[in-house]
Design a protein around this motif. Structure first.
Motif, PDB file in Angstrom:
ATOM      1  N   GLN A 105       0.808  -1.211   0.000  1.00 19.68           N
ATOM      2  CA  GLN A 105       0.000   0.000   0.000  1.00 19.68           C
ATOM      3  C   GLN A 105       0.842   1.261   0.000  1.00 19.68           C
ATOM      4  O   GLN A 105       0.465   2.271  -0.598  1.00 19.68           O
ATOM      5  CB  GLN A 105      -0.937   0.006   1.212  1.00 19.68           C
ATOM      6  CG  GLN A 105      -2.217  -0.793   1.012  1.00 19.68           C
ATOM      7  CD  GLN A 105      -3.230  -0.492   2.089  1.00 19.68           C
ATOM      8  OE1 GLN A 105      -2.870  -0.250   3.234  1.00 19.68           O
ATOM      9  NE2 GLN A 105      -4.500  -0.525   1.739  1.00 19.68           N
ATOM     10  N   GLU A 106       2.003   1.208   0.671  1.00 19.08           N
ATOM     11  CA  GLU A 106       2.838   2.398   0.776  1.00 19.08           C
ATOM     12  C   GLU A 106       3.784   2.572  -0.400  1.00 19.08           C
ATOM     13  O   GLU A 106       4.542   3.545  -0.439  1.00 19.08           O
ATOM     14  CB  GLU A 106       3.650   2.340   2.077  1.00 19.08           C
ATOM     15  CG  GLU A 106       2.787   2.448   3.331  1.00 19.08           C
ATOM     16  CD  GLU A 106       3.599   2.331   4.598  1.00 19.08           C
ATOM     17  OE1 GLU A 106       4.813   2.034   4.480  1.00 19.08           O
ATOM     18  OE2 GLU A 106       3.033   2.516   5.681  1.00 19.08           O
ATOM     19  N   SER A 107       3.797   1.654  -1.328  1.00 21.58           N
ATOM     20  CA  SER A 107       4.667   1.783  -2.496  1.00 21.58           C
ATOM     21  C   SER A 107       4.195   2.934  -3.383  1.00 21.58           C
ATOM     22  O   SER A 107       3.006   3.275  -3.420  1.00 21.58           O
ATOM     23  CB  SER A 107       4.688   0.482  -3.290  1.00 21.58           C
ATOM     24  OG  SER A 107       3.391   0.159  -3.740  1.00 21.58           O
ATOM     25  N   SER A 108       5.146   3.522  -4.082  1.00 21.87           N
ATOM     26  CA  SER A 108       4.832   4.693  -4.907  1.00 21.87           C
ATOM     27  C   SER A 108       3.868   4.352  -6.029  1.00 21.87           C
ATOM     28  O   SER A 108       2.946   5.097  -6.333  1.00 21.87           O
ATOM     29  CB  SER A 108       6.116   5.294  -5.477  1.00 21.87           C
ATOM     30  OG  SER A 108       6.811   4.312  -6.245  1.00 21.87           O
ATOM     31  N   ASP A 109       4.055   3.205  -6.676  1.00 23.98           N
ATOM     32  CA  ASP A 109       3.123   2.775  -7.714  1.00 23.98           C
ATOM     33  C   ASP A 109       2.234   1.664  -7.169  1.00 23.98           C
ATOM     34  O   ASP A 109       2.584   0.988  -6.219  1.00 23.98           O
ATOM     35  CB  ASP A 109       3.878   2.278  -8.944  1.00 23.98           C
ATOM     36  CG  ASP A 109       4.849   1.155  -8.599  1.00 23.98           C
ATOM     37  OD1 ASP A 109       5.141   0.990  -7.391  1.00 23.98           O
ATOM     38  OD2 ASP A 109       5.326   0.466  -9.523  1.00 23.98           O
ATOM     39  N   ARG A 110       1.115   1.482  -7.782  1.00 24.15           N
ATOM     40  CA  ARG A 110       0.148   0.470  -7.342  1.00 24.15           C
ATOM     41  C   ARG A 110       0.270  -0.803  -8.142  1.00 24.15           C
ATOM     42  O   ARG A 110      -0.673  -1.587  -8.196  1.00 24.15           O
ATOM     43  CB  ARG A 110      -1.266   1.022  -7.471  1.00 24.15           C
ATOM     44  CG  ARG A 110      -1.612   2.115  -6.479  1.00 24.15           C
ATOM     45  CD  ARG A 110      -3.069   2.492  -6.577  1.00 24.15           C
ATOM     46  NE  ARG A 110      -3.941   1.346  -6.431  1.00 24.15           N
ATOM     47  CZ  ARG A 110      -4.395   0.885  -5.269  1.00 24.15           C
ATOM     48  NH1 ARG A 110      -4.042   1.477  -4.143  1.00 24.15           N
ATOM     49  NH2 ARG A 110      -5.210  -0.167  -5.235  1.00 24.15           N
ATOM     50  N   ALA A 111       1.414  -1.030  -8.741  1.00 27.91           N
ATOM     51  CA  ALA A 111       1.569  -2.226  -9.570  1.00 27.91           C
ATOM     52  C   ALA A 111       1.466  -3.488  -8.730  1.00 27.91           C
ATOM     53  O   ALA A 111       0.797  -4.461  -9.113  1.00 27.91           O
ATOM     54  CB  ALA A 111       2.901  -2.181 -10.311  1.00 27.91           C
TER      55      ALA A 111
END
Length: 998
Positions: A105-111
């Motif tokens: 969830q905290e990653s920059s992209d939602r890949a």
């Protein structure tokens, strides 16, 4: 030391090197498992990588492989049920989500999170998440409370977030079904179809999510509630899914499954939310949506079809048609015509729905009792194109209108609604088949309808009979031969409006008026708003100016400068906030008291501001009463004020909160009684409120009715006069006699603050007033004959002389005075009493409302309110016979909830019994001057009530102490004495009524 250690044995394998083995003399080192790179060769390799605690990069590679369906042939699809896909999904839900959900969830992209959701958006994925939630709940319940199971709570939170994101899209159900149909194995489609319906319409998603949220809330770990735990939001999500599915379906089997999904969703509760979504997002969109709505609803089972029709009628009346002031029946109303088009889209090509609509117009539900005439105009016009249906409505309405039992026992509001349906249907039949109406008016139905109505004692029932007689006769007979009663009542505006209904000719029109005035649907969010804190917010810190070089010094002056004649000002009251140790916490920018109604509404809506809430509550009763007769502020915003006050919560634990809120609602009703009293009665049965809020509505209706009648005047009544219309205090004391009990106001107005149990107090005082004469007679009988009492003889002589002088004066004064109509009693009967009694009988036919209205405390409060209202109306009310009939039938109808029943507990039975007896006491007290007429009109109720009250008196213990049982026994004894006196005095009249003689 190392020489003493000798190996016992040593073995070598082929191809191994001895130096790679550690001797026992060396310390063992932890073995590190090398992280192998995922190559994406097979789903077995993906499963093995998930089991070996993959790194973030390896996890992304595995998810990408599973989401793309694999690279090798045959293609692997994780969304297809199977042993291998079940293992992979289990690992994703139970291992990957608890460990990597926050990172994803905290990653920059939602890949990463999109790839994870793509793998789990299927029946196996959703079922795996629900199974894991169930196992976590079971684990928490099996452990002690202080066992430190915080990791389980966090796993619950992560899994709930996963489940909410899996079901976040509006077209999720359709996509899952499309994937099921696309599989080549057709033998598995049928069981997967049943599993799909069971998953989304069984209620287990909401129940498990709500239980999990409750566990997290108890552990103080719930920061963001999820929408899947709210049944209302879940029903709305299902409705939007059905809308998307219906718009894009192209196969007949898809429409059948979509309709079955909707029919099951209607049984989950809150069907009005489901129908409202279909109405806004499908029917009102375009012509294609309107056609698809009709096709979809006609695919429902018959019971659900009828439910949709009734909910749609309710929706149209509440949102569009009740706001129309159709005082001119012949005027064109585009909103009514658009509603006709909506109803015709349902009843067209569907005989069952036409029968349902005809049954609604003529049935015991009352054709929208309490609603405006607009919904009845639309419903009758929707059947006007179908000759058989409109003839059925006319014949049923006329037959019902002439029934003697219907005239005697049906609430007057319901009779008015059926009269409007009868007149509207007669107009359409006259235009379609005039000969049919002519034959009908020559039959016994029409003659009995008029004659039976004229023979009753209720003035309103006679009025409706004369209206129908003249209106129908005017359609068929000529101007010279038509029926004309030549009564003053037939020349009023209301009579002209009723008679003009036969000339109404509505038609189906475009839906644009409904689209333009369509209320904005609340935006959907994946989560509900965070729950506000129960404590008041700390005020913002003020900017403190920097210190300067000036020093303030107090210098004493020796000279005497004070004048002896000057009176110094009193010291101001100390501010509680000035005593704060920290001066930065003092809030000097307090809001000012509202002076306009719109400001008051904005204050009430600002539930996060302590000062605004307190100011709004303290100024609402005064401001509303002051603005009631000046301008249109209160008229325009009365419903908004009432809605806000009903739903207001005591977040800040304000002092005297409930009394202030109650006084605000009473002020709204007193300011606009004809508009707001029926609105409160409608909200009591139709609104989505708690039992305490419904109880407050009943208290407001009872207290405001008493205030309008002049019995109990509120302490805020003086606010209705502006200061310019009030004398100064120094002048006022020379003209008015002050009373210490009235706080400086005119004596006799009985101004006082109302306690929280004000309605119960009024009911108790009314009961004591009812029992006081009988107690006095009993005391006189116990002490001897009245003729031997010198003091009582003297007092009676003085009283008789005073009465004779007052009577002679009043006769001389009243010779030239006209009688003034009792408008207050008319307002109480039409706006307070009849809406309450009629809607109660309509709500008794609803299984959902029956559980609410028959709750012991609410039922007791409701009966007390009706008793106080009929007593407030007084014996001079023209509608008193009809009010007596409705209240007596209602009282006898709830006897099963009193003493001796097994439906409720003992405390509830006693409370309801006391309320029933109190209502009977008020009914007998207000009809004291017409006991003979009461026995003639309600002879069976008199005998039946006497028998039942006698059983209550004998089965109640009572005693010397003050208690509820003692009050019930005393009240039952007083009512029994009154009824027996009436029966003994008018025994012949009662016997003639019972045996059928006149």
């Amino acid at each position: 030391m190392a020489d003493f250690i000798v190996p016992v044995s040593q073995a070598y394998t082929k191809g191994s090197e001895p130096d790679k083995f550690l001797s026992l003399s060396k310390a063992a080192e932890p073995v590190k498992v090398p992280q192998t790179l995922f190559k994406g060769t097979s789903p077995e390799e993906a499963l093995e990588s998930l089991k070996n605690q993959p790194s973030y990069d390896t996890l992304l590679a595995v998810l990408e492989y599973l989401g793309n369906g694999g690279q090798n042939k045959p293609k692997f699809d994780i969304r297809t049920p199977g042993p291998l896909s079940a293992q992979i999904i289990h690992m994703l839900v139970t291992e990957i989500v608890p460990n990597y959900w926050t990172v994803l969830q905290e990653s920059s992209d939602r890949a990463g999170i999109d790839a994870l959701l793509a793998c789990l958006r299927s029946l196996p994925g959703i079922n795996a998440a629900l199974t894991y939630v169930r196992s976590l709940i079971r684990e928490v319940k099996s452990q002690p409370k202080d066992s430190g199971s915080s990791h389980v709570i966090f796993n619950l939170i992560y899994t709930l977030s996963l489940l909410a994101d899996l079901l976040g899209d509006d077209g999720e159900v359709m996509r899952i079904w499309d994937h099921i149909v696309s599989t080549k194995d057709t033998t598995r489609v049928r069981p997967l179809r049943r599993e799909l319906l069971s998953l989304f319409t069984s209620g287990k998603i909401v129940s498990l999510s709500a239980e999990a949220e409750d566990i997290c809330r108890q552990a103080s770990q719930l920061t963001e509630p999820r929408w899947i735990a709210d049944n209302k939001q879940y029903i709305s999500w299902l409705a939007r899914n059905q809308v998307q599915w219906a718009k894009s379906q192209s196969r007949e089997e898809d429409l059948e499954l979509c309709a079955e999904l909707g029919a099951r969703a209607l049984r989950l509760g809150h069907p009005e939310i489901f129908v409202r979504e279909l109405f806004y997002n499908l029917l009102l969109q375009d012509d294609a949506g309107k056609e698809m709505f009709s096709k979809l609803v006609n695919s429902y089972p018959l019971h659900e079809q009828r439910k949709v029709l009734l909910l749609l009628l309710k929706l149209l009346s509440d949102l569009y048609l009740n706001s129309i002031n159709n005082s001119d029946a012949s005027e064109e109303y585009p909103t009514i015509w658009a509603s006709v088009s909506v109803l015709q889209s349902i009843v067209a090509n569907n005989d069952a729905q036409r029968n349902n609509l005809a049954a609604w117009l003529t049935g015991t539900s009352g054709a929208g009792v309490g609603e405006g005439c607009g919904i009845r105009r639309a419903a009758v016009a929707a059947l006007a194109d179908y000759k058989e249906s409109i003839l059925t409505v006319l014949e049923r309405s006329l037959s019902q209108f002439s029934d003697q039992l219907y005239i005697k026992h049906t609430p007057i509001l319901q009779q008015e609604a059926h009269s409007q349906v009868l007149l509207l249907a007669a107009g359409y039949v006259h235009r379609v088949a005039p000969m049919k109406l002519t034959v009908l008016l020559r039959s016994s139905l029409y003659l009995n309808a008029v004659s039976n109505r004229l023979a009753v004692s209720q003035s309103r029932a006679r009025f409706l009979g004369m209206i129908v007689g003249e209106a129908l006769s005017g359609l068929v007979h000529g101007k010279d031969s038509k029926l004309d009663f030549k009564m003053e009542e037939m020349t009023t505006e209301e009579a002209d409006w009723y008679k003009s209904l036969v000339h109404v000719s509505d038609k189906a029109g475009p839906l644009d008026p409904l689209r333009t005035s369509m209320p904005s649907s609340p935006p959907r969010s994946s989560n509900k708003p965070a729950r506000p804190s129960n404590k008041p917010r700390a005020p913002k810190l003020r900017n403190i100016p920097a210190k300067t070089g000036f020093v303030i010094e107090e210098v004493e002056d020796d000279e005497e400068q004070e004048d002896a004649d000057l009176v110094p000002y009193a010291k101001p009251d100390s501010d509680a906030e000035d005593s704060d140790d920290d001066p930065t916490l003092i809030n000097r920018n307090k809001p000012k008291a509202p002076v306009y109604i719109r400001d008051l509404i904005s204050y009430l809506r600002d539930t996060e501001n302590y000062d605004r809430q307190k100011l709004a509550l303290t100024t609402a009763p005064t401001l509303i009463r002051r603005k009631a007769n000046y301008g249109t502020e209160v008229v325009s915003h009365a419903e908004d004020l009432a809605s806000l006050l009903i739903g207001l919560q005591d977040k800040f634990e304000l002092e005297n909160f409930y009394n202030l809120r109650l006084q605000g609602m009473v002020a709204v009703v007193v300011a606009q009684p004809k508009k707001m009293a029926p609105w409160f009665a409608k909200t009591l049965f139709d609104g989505d409120y708690s039992l305490s809020q419904r109880a407050s509505i009943l208290i407001v209706l009872g207290l405001s009715g008493r205030e309008i009648a002049g019995f109990e005047i509120s302490e805020y009544a003086s606010a209705t006069h502006f200061p310019s219309k009030v004398l100064p205090n120094k002048v006022e004391k020379h003209y008015l006699q002050l009373s210490s009990a009235s706080n400086g106001l005119q004596a006799g107005t009985n101004l006082k603050a109302l306690p929280s149990n004000a309605l119960d107090t009024l009911a108790k005082s009314l009961s004591q007033t009812f029992l006081a004469p009988m107690a006095a007679e009993a005391a006189d009988a116990a002490t001897g004959p009245d003729a031997l009492k010198l003091s009582s003889f003297t007092s009676r002589l003085e009283q008789s002389q005073a009465n004779s002088s007052i009577t002679s004066k009043s006769k001389s004064k009243n010779r030239g005075i006209r009688s003034i109509p009792n408008t207050t009693a008319s307002v109480i009967s039409t706006s307070f009493f009849f809406p309450l009694s009629s809607r109660f009988q309509a709500a008794m036919r609803s299984s959902a409302m029956t559980k609410i209205i028959f709750q012991p405390y609410l039922l007791a409060l409701y009966l007390k309110t009706l008793g106080l209202l009929i007593h407030s109306a007084g014996p001079s009310t023209l509608a008193l016979p009809q009010m007596t009939v409705e209240l007596w039938d209602l009282v006898l109808g709830v006897r099963g909830r009193c003493l001796g029943s097994n439906t409720t507990d003992g405390e509830g039975d006693m409370a309801v019994t006391h309320a029933v007896l109190m209502a009977l006491a008020a009914l007998l007290d207000v009809n004291e001057g017409d006991v003979r007429g009461l026995c003639e009109r309600q002879g069976r109720q008199v005998v039946e009530s006497m028998e039942w009250v006698g059983n209550v008196f004998h089965n109640t213990r009572g005693g010397d102490g003050a208690g509820e049982e003692n009050d019930v026994k005393m009240l039952a004894a007083g009512i029994l004495i009154r009824l027996r006196e009436a029966v003994e005095k008018y025994q012949t009249v009662l016997m003639g009524d019972l045996v059928g003689f006149t």
